[in-house]
Design an enzyme around this catalytic site. Structure first.
Site, short mmCIF file in Angstrom:
data_model
loop_
_atom_site.label_atom_id
_atom_site.label_comp_id
_atom_site.label_asym_id
_atom_site.label_seq_id
_atom_site.Cartn_x
_atom_site.Cartn_y
_atom_site.Cartn_z
N HIS A 365 1.08 -1.19 0.46
CA HIS A 365 -0.42 -0.37 -0.16
C HIS A 365 1.21 1.50 -0.15
CE1 HIS A 365 -4.11 -1.69 1.18
NE2 HIS A 365 -3.36 -2.54 1.42
N LYS A 556 -8.26 14.46 5.02
CA LYS A 556 -7.19 13.10 4.85
C LYS A 556 -6.35 13.24 6.33
CE LYS A 556 -6.36 14.04 0.33
NZ LYS A 556 -6.49 13.45 -0.12
N ARG A 557 -5.59 12.58 6.27
CA ARG A 557 -4.18 12.22 7.03
C ARG A 557 -3.99 13.22 6.94
NH1 ARG A 557 -4.49 8.14 11.48
NH2 ARG A 557 -1.99 9.02 11.54
N LYS A 562 0.78 14.58 0.94
CA LYS A 562 -0.68 14.80 0.93
C LYS A 562 -0.63 16.20 0.83
CE LYS A 562 -2.28 10.71 3.51
NZ LYS A 562 -2.60 10.15 2.34
N THR A 664 -8.56 6.94 -1.56
CA THR A 664 -9.60 6.18 -1.82
C THR A 664 -10.69 7.60 -0.98
OG1 THR A 664 -9.27 5.30 0.62
CG2 THR A 664 -9.96 3.92 -1.31
N LYS A 668 -14.67 8.14 -3.23
CA LYS A 668 -16.39 8.40 -2.47
C LYS A 668 -16.17 9.53 -2.84
CE LYS A 668 -13.43 5.80 0.97
NZ LYS A 668 -12.93 6.39 2.41
C1 GLG Z 1 -2.50 3.61 2.03
C2 GLG Z 1 -1.84 4.49 0.99
C3 GLG Z 1 -3.19 5.27 -0.13
C4 GLG Z 1 -4.13 3.48 -0.08
C5 GLG Z 1 -4.96 3.24 1.18
C6 GLG Z 1 -5.48 1.29 0.90
O1 GLG Z 1 -1.66 5.72 1.52
O2 GLG Z 1 -3.36 5.67 -0.74
O3 GLG Z 1 -5.49 4.42 -0.88
O4 GLG Z 1 -3.52 2.38 2.13
O5 GLG Z 1 -4.44 1.64 -0.76
N1 GLG Z 1 -2.10 3.54 4.21
C7 GLG Z 1 -2.86 3.81 3.40
O6 GLG Z 1 -3.93 4.76 3.78
#
Ligand code: GLG
Length: 820
Positions: A365, A556-557, A562, A664, A668
């Site tokens: 991820h 988001k975080r 970001k 994601t 949404k």
């Molecule tokens: C990670 C990534 C995101 C991703 C999510 C789910 O940073 O970009 O969409 O996993 O695959 N730690 C995360 O949130």
């Protein structure tokens, strides 16, 4: 609001009305008078009545799995973020209108009742939420799937904002108990830590290993049920809770050390006490590794126990099961299964390894180098001595193979080794996961490409067939049907109800973009949602916002990549522009932020502070406050997200290209009709392809350009010198403009952007970002154009359903089949 969709005719095993059962439970399960139930009693009664119905279905589905000899999927994740349950479960089971009828009798709405529910914060963000979306889709597709994780006593911290700064408060989400979770105190598993490995030879001279001694902690299951959408299918997520091995250490009890013996017990329970508040910056702490091994070991026990019931030979284990590892966090499962097969089942190395490599699949991820997990060999050797031996042996055999096949590349073995040399030897968990899995996937097309080209480039050559892409998806049940009732209603009116489980149907609203009446209705839905959010902001922040202004949201975080900073720099420049040109007509804008920063991530916390200081200044300036507002919503979580998503006009997805694996949140917002301003990063690129390039605002450097610019030598000072508007903004944050009397409050931020080299290229993308915002403001003013684009966004988002994503996993990786 009334239930807009037809209730399904899903067969109900029970005849009694939901409300009657709720009343029954208030008295007999909760031991409370049910004569005039208040909202708490109504809530708890309903939960138990709904749960009964889920359990009946769950039990029959479990039986069915055995009867049909189904292949099972085990989804292992250290995080799940399910959000609140009641509304979701009512919806899935087709019980919403029955619940409304019951509640109306006591003058409550479902919204009021939902206030009582505590949201489980068992994850940090995208990774945990993805796991929950996938569990929802697995149940809706009727897959024999089992989620596995940890029942943290404390979820992700609650965020408060005090004097503009983030303050972390404990999230004691279980303080009132939680009836969605069923503890199973019988049949606990003992899990060992530390200890020593004994070697012995069996009768035919084979060397055997036995891991003994050390500490034992018990793993207790807590089950959380996941109903499919109106298909009678119910799966379960099993969350392990640590329990003491022995209630008291008797010797110290007898010796009078009562407190000492209780302390031992507390130490054991610590393992499942708290979620680590960051999923992309491993802390390398013993407790974290203990958490990983604890839940993995208990899960593998469950898997082996169920398999043994089938009385099949071991080589059929991977024919009857598949284990998906959500990130490397559970990858210790690979040596754990090896240990079980070798040491307990006495299967030879070759056969054991064959089984393992056919069982596990790994999803990556993130490519942030600081997020790739490693564990010191020294720690692993102490905590899990047998596993370390097994990892050494996996590595020895693997490297031998690599040397054989790549004779002319003497450096390759050290690059792909599971153990890195360096001042401190560490186990590279991603290498372990790759070597031990038959499938490795990234989560968007770009991310998978980066894995291939850069991060795992060496492995692509060694295992060319293992790598594949599975672009993320989100569940339309929670992220449209549930969170956006008015739009769902409108969609169902035109499409029927099937879009809820077949999101490609949304394509059919494309042609309605030309229908004036439909556009009018669409706009009304959006306005309803914006007003609801405006009310919430008024209540929570005491600030009045104009629902006709552009709601521009970045939720988001907080992380430098970001680039919330890019957003706030631009807001300051808009503010400057307005002050200098009071006569200009500007499209009113409301900038909304939400998100938490990891408690030890100082830069991210400073950025939160900056946003709040800028907000305070702008919101109180009488010259600008009618056109510009900045809102920080504290404690961003799933519930808040459900409120924000349907009310957003402009979705900010502005990470430095190459850094956001997928995202994601971007899906949404777009699904609910927001337009995206975004970089060519993660899934943004694919969203653009689906909704059409005219309906998305992509800007800035692409991934290759980021690399090229860095290689050429990027100098942020150049931009500072040449762009007067940007320089003014930067100088403001490097003064006491937003923190009267304290000119150095943001010097850390200023330095990171300039002397620090601007690692995330904020300044490099600034101009393109500002110009794109100008276009957005202009186009928002053209209501017909904007609403058309909004409709076309929703229309094009069908692909991003988690049903599609899970189907791809199912067909290409898991080989499991629906059982409905
Ligand atoms: C990670 C990534 C995101 C991703 C999510 C789910 O940073 O970009 O969409 O996993 O695959 N730690 C995360 O949130």
């Amino acid at each position: 609001m009334n239930e807009p969709l037809a209730e399904s005719e899903a067969p109900q095993a029970r005849n009694s009305a939901l409300g009657e059962d709720a009343l029954w439970h208030i008295l007999y399960s909760l031991g409370r008078d049910n004569a005039h139930p208040d909202k708490h009693k109504c809530y708890w009664g309903l939960v138990l009545a709904v749960r009964d119905r889920m359990l009946e279905k769950w039990a029959s589905v479990q039986r069915q799995y055995y009867e049909n000899d189904d292949k099972r999927l085990y989804y292992l994740s250290l995080e799940f973020l399910p959000g609140k349950f009641l509304r979701e479960n009512l919806l899935s089971l087709g019980l919403e209108s029955e619940a409304h009828t019951f509640l109306r009798k006591y003058s409550f709405s479902l919204d009021q009742i939902m206030d009582v529910e505590c949201e489980p914060g068992l994850g940090n963000g995208g990774l945990g939420r993805l796991a929950s979306c996938y569990m929802d889709s697995m149940a809706t597709l009727g897959l024999p799937a089992f989620g596995y994780g940890i029942r943290y006593s404390y979820g992700l911290f609650r965020q408060e904002i005090r004097n503009g700064r983030q303050v972390e408060m404990p999230d004691n989400w279980l303080h009132e108990g939680n009836h969605w979770l069923i503890p199973r105190p019988h049949g606990l598993y003992p899990i060992r830590f530390y200890g020593t490995v004994h070697e012995w030879q069996d009768d035919d001279g084979t060397l055997r290993h036995d891991w003994r001694g050390g500490d034992i902690v018990m793993a207790m299951a807590n089950d959380m049920y996941v109903p499919g959408y109106r298909n009678g299918h119910v799966n379960c997520i099993r969350l392990w809770e640590a329990r003491p091995h022995k209630e008291f250490v008797l010797s110290s009890f007898n010796a009078g050390d009562y407190i000492g013996s209780v302390q031992e017990k507390i130490k054991d329970e610590n393992i499942s006490m708290v979620l680590y508040p960051s999923d992309d910056a491993p802390e390398g702490k013993t407790l974290r590794l203990k958490q990983q091994y604890f839940f993995v070991a208990a899960t593998m026990r469950d898997l082996v126990r169920r398999f043994k019931k089938l009385n099949k030979p071991w080589d059929q284990l991977p024919e009857k099961n598949v284990v998906q590892l959500n990130e490397t966090h559970p990858s210790i499962a690979i040596p754990e299964l090896m240990r079980i097969l070798l040491d307990e089942e006495l299967i030879c190395w070759e056969d054991s390894w064959f089984i393992c490599q056919k069982l596990f699949a790994y999803t990556n991820h993130t490519i942030l180098p600081e997020a790739l997990e490693t564990w010191p060999v020294e720690l692993m050797e102490r905590l899990l001595p047998r596993h370390m031996q097994i990892i050494y042996e996996i590595n020895r055999r693997f490297l031998e193979d690599v040397r054989l096949h790549f004779r002319d590349e003497p450096d390759l073995p050290s690059r792909v080794s599971l153990i890195s040399d360096g001042p401190e030897k560490v186990v590279r968990m991603s290498h372990l996961a790759i070597v031990g899995s038959f499938s490795i996937n990234g989560v968007s097309a770009l991310h998978t490409q980066i894995l291939r080209d850069r991060v795992f480039h060496d492995f692509i050559r060694i295992f060319p067939d293992r790598f594949n892409n599975k672009t993320n998806g989100i569940t339309p049940r929670r992220w449209l049907r549930q969170c956006n009732v008015s739009l769902s209603w409108l969609l169902s009116e035109h499409l029927g109800c099937d879009w809820v489980t077949d999101l490609d149907q949304l394509e059919r609203i494309r042609e309605l973009a030309d229908d004036e009446e439909f556009r009018h209705d669409w706009e009304q839905c959006r306005l309803t949602n914006k007003k609801r959010l405006a009310d919430h902001i008024e209540k929570r922040n005491g600030i009045t916002v104009n629902p006709h202004s552009i709601f521009d949201v970045q939720a988001k975080r907080f992380h430098e990549y970001k680039r919330q900073l890019l957003n706030v720099l631009h807001i300051i420049s808009l503010y400057n522009h307005l002050r200098k040109n009071p006569e200009v007509m500007m499209q009113p804008r409301t900038f909304i932020f939400g998100g938490k920063a990891a408690p030890s991530y100082w830069m991210a916390k400073d950025i939160i502070y900056l946003i709040n200081c800028v907000a305070r200044r702008i919101n109180s300036d009488p010259h600008t406050r009618n056109v510009l507002k900045v809102i920080f919503l504290a404690n961003y979580n799933i519930s808040l997200s459900q409120l924000l998503v349907p009310a957003t006009d402009v979705s900010e997805q502005i990470s430095t290209a190459g850094y956001e694996a997928s995202g994601t949140g971007n899906m949404k917002f777009a699904l609910n009709g927001a337009l995206t301003i975004g970089t060519r990063d993660g899934a943004n690129i694919e969203i653009g392809e689906r909704v059409g390039q005219d309906n998305i605002y992509l800007f800035g450097l692409c991934e290759q350009e980021v690399l090229d610019m860095r290689n050429r030598g990027y100098d942020p000072w150049e931009l500072y010198k040449n762009d007067g508007e940007l320089r003014e903004v930067l100088d403001m944050i490097n003064s006491d403009e937003f923190t009267p009397g304290n000119p150095t409050a943001f010097s850390g931020i200023f330095n990171s952007l300039l002397s620090g080299g601007d690692r995330f290229m904020v300044l490099a993308d600034y101009r393109a970002y500002a110009e794109t915002h100008q276009r957005i403001a202009h186009e928002f003013g053209d209501r017909e154009l904007w609403i058309r684009k909004s409709i076309l966004n929703t229309a094009g988002m069908g692909f991003f359903s988690s049903d599609r994503a899970v189907r791809e996993y199912m067909d290409d990786i898991w080989g499991v089949k629906p059982d409905v």
